[in-house]
Design a protein around this motif. Structure first.
Motif, PDB file in Angstrom:
ATOM      1  N   GLU A  14      -6.521  -7.346   1.539  1.00 54.21           N
ATOM      2  CA  GLU A  14      -6.613  -6.029   2.202  1.00 54.21           C
ATOM      3  C   GLU A  14      -6.742  -4.912   1.176  1.00 54.21           C
ATOM      4  N   LEU A  15      -5.951  -4.966   0.102  1.00 49.79           N
ATOM      5  CA  LEU A  15      -6.041  -3.938  -0.937  1.00 49.79           C
ATOM      6  C   LEU A  15      -7.373  -4.041  -1.665  1.00 49.79           C
ATOM      7  N   TRP A  16      -7.813  -5.257  -1.944  1.00 48.00           N
ATOM      8  CA  TRP A  16      -9.071  -5.430  -2.668  1.00 48.00           C
ATOM      9  C   TRP A  16     -10.248  -4.899  -1.852  1.00 48.00           C
ATOM     10  N   SER A  17     -10.194  -5.030  -0.532  1.00 48.14           N
ATOM     11  CA  SER A  17     -11.281  -4.513   0.305  1.00 48.14           C
ATOM     12  C   SER A  17     -11.404  -2.995   0.197  1.00 48.14           C
ATOM     13  N   PRO A  21     -15.175  -1.427  -3.275  1.00 49.04           N
ATOM     14  CA  PRO A  21     -16.333  -0.527  -3.123  1.00 49.04           C
ATOM     15  C   PRO A  21     -16.284   0.703  -4.032  1.00 49.04           C
ATOM     16  N   LEU A  22     -15.113   1.030  -4.564  1.00 46.82           N
ATOM     17  CA  LEU A  22     -14.978   2.223  -5.392  1.00 46.82           C
ATOM     18  C   LEU A  22     -15.266   1.964  -6.860  1.00 46.82           C
ATOM     19  N   LEU A  23     -15.291   0.704  -7.267  1.00 49.02           N
ATOM     20  CA  LEU A  23     -15.438   0.378  -8.684  1.00 49.02           C
ATOM     21  C   LEU A  23     -16.878   0.599  -9.138  1.00 49.02           C
ATOM     22  N   PRO A  24     -17.063   1.177 -10.320  1.00 44.69           N
ATOM     23  CA  PRO A  24     -18.425   1.346 -10.841  1.00 44.69           C
ATOM     24  C   PRO A  24     -19.068  -0.002 -11.126  1.00 44.69           C
ATOM     25  N   LYS A  25     -20.365  -0.084 -10.905  1.00 47.42           N
ATOM     26  CA  LYS A  25     -21.080  -1.334 -11.144  1.00 47.42           C
ATOM     27  C   LYS A  25     -21.225  -1.567 -12.651  1.00 47.42           C
ATOM     28  N   PRO A  26     -20.950  -2.780 -13.110  1.00 46.41           N
ATOM     29  CA  PRO A  26     -21.075  -3.055 -14.554  1.00 46.41           C
ATOM     30  C   PRO A  26     -22.530  -3.021 -14.990  1.00 46.41           C
ATOM     31  N   THR A  70      -9.591  -6.418 -22.554  1.00 45.69           N
ATOM     32  CA  THR A  70     -10.497  -6.364 -21.401  1.00 45.69           C
ATOM     33  C   THR A  70      -9.890  -5.538 -20.273  1.00 45.69           C
ATOM     34  N   CYS A  71      -8.628  -5.811 -19.952  1.00 44.72           N
ATOM     35  CA  CYS A  71      -7.958  -5.074 -18.872  1.00 44.72           C
ATOM     36  C   CYS A  71      -7.801  -3.606 -19.233  1.00 44.72           C
ATOM     37  N   TRP A  72      -7.495  -3.331 -20.492  1.00 48.14           N
ATOM     38  CA  TRP A  72      -7.354  -1.940 -20.954  1.00 48.14           C
ATOM     39  C   TRP A  72      -8.657  -1.177 -20.761  1.00 48.14           C
ATOM     40  N   ARG A  73      -9.763  -1.812 -21.146  1.00 51.98           N
ATOM     41  CA  ARG A  73     -11.068  -1.145 -21.019  1.00 51.98           C
ATOM     42  C   ARG A  73     -11.414  -0.885 -19.561  1.00 51.98           C
ATOM     43  N   ARG A  74     -11.119  -1.852 -18.690  1.00 53.79           N
ATOM     44  CA  ARG A  74     -11.413  -1.643 -17.266  1.00 53.79           C
ATOM     45  C   ARG A  74     -10.570  -0.492 -16.719  1.00 53.79           C
ATOM     46  N   LEU A  75      -9.290  -0.456 -17.088  1.00 59.03           N
ATOM     47  CA  LEU A  75      -8.419   0.617 -16.599  1.00 59.03           C
ATOM     48  C   LEU A  75      -8.957   1.974 -17.029  1.00 59.03           C
ATOM     49  N   ALA A  76      -9.369   2.088 -18.302  1.00 62.32           N
ATOM     50  CA  ALA A  76      -9.901   3.357 -18.808  1.00 62.32           C
ATOM     51  C   ALA A  76     -11.191   3.739 -18.079  1.00 62.32           C
ATOM     52  N   ALA A  77     -12.085   2.761 -17.894  1.00 66.42           N
ATOM     53  CA  ALA A  77     -13.368   3.040 -17.242  1.00 66.42           C
ATOM     54  C   ALA A  77     -13.181   3.417 -15.779  1.00 66.42           C
ATOM     55  N   TRP A  78     -12.300   2.717 -15.087  1.00 71.33           N
ATOM     56  CA  TRP A  78     -12.074   3.011 -13.671  1.00 71.33           C
ATOM     57  C   TRP A  78     -11.399   4.358 -13.488  1.00 71.33           C
ATOM     58  N   ASN A  79     -10.506   4.694 -14.405  1.00 77.15           N
ATOM     59  CA  ASN A  79      -9.861   6.003 -14.310  1.00 77.15           C
ATOM     60  C   ASN A  79     -10.876   7.115 -14.548  1.00 77.15           C
ATOM     61  N   GLU A  80     -11.751   6.914 -15.532  1.00 74.37           N
ATOM     62  CA  GLU A  80     -12.784   7.923 -15.817  1.00 74.37           C
ATOM     63  C   GLU A  80     -13.728   8.095 -14.636  1.00 74.37           C
ATOM     64  N   ALA A  81     -13.951   7.012 -13.895  1.00 74.66           N
ATOM     65  CA  ALA A  81     -14.832   7.074 -12.719  1.00 74.66           C
ATOM     66  C   ALA A  81     -14.132   7.661 -11.496  1.00 74.66           C
ATOM     67  N   GLY A  82     -12.850   7.980 -11.622  1.00 73.03           N
ATOM     68  CA  GLY A  82     -12.125   8.601 -10.506  1.00 73.03           C
ATOM     69  C   GLY A  82     -11.727   7.628  -9.407  1.00 73.03           C
ATOM     70  N   VAL A  83     -11.605   6.335  -9.746  1.00 69.85           N
ATOM     71  CA  VAL A  83     -11.307   5.322  -8.727  1.00 69.85           C
ATOM     72  C   VAL A  83      -9.972   5.586  -8.049  1.00 69.85           C
ATOM     73  N   TRP A  84      -8.939   5.910  -8.830  1.00 71.35           N
ATOM     74  CA  TRP A  84      -7.604   6.053  -8.236  1.00 71.35           C
ATOM     75  C   TRP A  84      -7.528   7.306  -7.371  1.00 71.35           C
ATOM     76  N   ASP A  85      -8.207   8.387  -7.778  1.00 74.14           N
ATOM     77  CA  ASP A  85      -8.231   9.590  -6.929  1.00 74.14           C
ATOM     78  C   ASP A  85      -8.925   9.298  -5.603  1.00 74.14           C
ATOM     79  N   GLN A  86     -10.025   8.553  -5.656  1.00 75.86           N
ATOM     80  CA  GLN A  86     -10.752   8.222  -4.425  1.00 75.86           C
ATOM     81  C   GLN A  86      -9.922   7.312  -3.521  1.00 75.86           C
ATOM     82  N   LEU A  87      -9.261   6.329  -4.129  1.00 76.82           N
ATOM     83  CA  LEU A  87      -8.441   5.417  -3.341  1.00 76.82           C
ATOM     84  C   LEU A  87      -7.280   6.153  -2.695  1.00 76.82           C
ATOM     85  N   HIS A  88      -6.645   7.044  -3.456  1.00 80.72           N
ATOM     86  CA  HIS A  88      -5.523   7.816  -2.914  1.00 80.72           C
ATOM     87  C   HIS A  88      -5.972   8.644  -1.708  1.00 80.72           C
TER      88      HIS A  88
END
Length: 272
Positions: A14-17, A21-26, A70-88
């Motif tokens: 449920e959380l992954w759904s 959709p908010l994650l930037p495409k690699p 790898t996880c660190w880079r994804r966290l930085a990239a997703w934060n820069e893309a505004g993923v957490w703001d959009q999810l919130h």
């Protein structure tokens, strides 16, 4: 259910759904090599660090997360893309659509945390032997649901974040009519007691309910303000947020934003 509670870093379907959709495409791989670690597994690794407080280099790869880098880079990239703001915002929209946001009052407060080293937004804090520290600033609705969070240096006065936090509350949709982004009233302790800040709130159509300087503790607001203290405790239930290990402020802000989403998501789950 017990398995999920004992391993809170596992990302539910449920959380992954909501997240996927908010994650930037690699982008395309620049060279041949190991296959890319799936985003869902990387998110599990990020959550493992957030929940346990473990250092990135010690992330157990046998659990399938990929490397700590790898996880660190994804966290930085997703934060820069505004993923957490959009999810919130998505989660707040869902809560408002079900009438579960209490806009009658909001509460603001902050909490100081120790920083392992100096860096951006990690300053020597007065009264703490000049050790570096940061502050988590938070505004919640009347039930303690986070509306906005921010990070500053430990020596910043709480009131400096009043306007930025109000500005950071998203325009929450979910109902017919205009989105809503301001409460009817804002409760705060005496650290926010100044006519300038009261005037700012009145200008925005928000009734200030701020404790007066010189009044003893326990003179009325505690019965309402406890909700923000409880939410701060929930934030610091994530071990990575109890001490700031990151020198880069954006990485700590990413953890803070992700934890805010997880707390808000818990409230959404209660609707089910």
């Amino acid at each position: 259910m017990g398995n999920r509670q004992s391993r809170p870093w596992i990302v539910s379907d449920e959380l992954w759904s909501l997240v996927e959709p908010l994650l930037p495409k690699p982008g395309p791989k620049k060279a041949e090599g190991r296959p890319r670690v799936p985003d869902r597994q990387a998110l599990c690794g990020i959550l493992f660090v957030l929940h346990t407080g473990i250092q990135w280099e010690y992330l157990p790869q046998e659990l399938g997360f990929g490397s700590g880098m790898t996880c660190w880079r994804r966290l930085a990239a997703w934060n820069e893309a505004g993923v957490w703001d959009q999810l919130h915002q998505l989660l707040l929209n869902e809560l408002r659509s079900k009438g579960r946001l209490d806009w009658e009052r909001a509460v603001i407060d902050s909490s100081h945390i120790r920083a392992a080293r100096r860096g951006p937004k990690a300053d020597p804090a007065p009264g703490d032997r000049a050790r570096p520290g940061s502050k988590h600033h938070l505004i919640v609705d009347g039930q303690g649901i986070p509306l906005a969070v921010s990070l500053t240096g430990g020596n910043r006065n709480d009131v400096t974040q009043l306007k930025p936090l109000l500005d950071k509350i998203p325009a929450v949709a979910g109902r017919v009519g205009r989105p809503r982004r301001r409460p009817d009233a804002l409760l705060a302790d005496r650290g926010y007691d100044h006519h300038k800040h009261r005037r700012l709130l009145w200008q925005r159509g928000i009734r200030p309910v701020i404790a007066r300087r010189g009044e003893p503790h326990g003179t009325g607001l505690g019965i309402f303000r406890y909700v923000v203290e409880r939410t701060i405790a929930w934030l610091h239930g994530f071990r990575r947020l109890r001490i700031r290990w990151e020198r880069r402020d954006d990485i700590h802000e990413a953890f803070l934003g992700l934890a805010t989403c997880l707390i808000t998501h818990r409230h959404v789950q209660r609707l089910c």
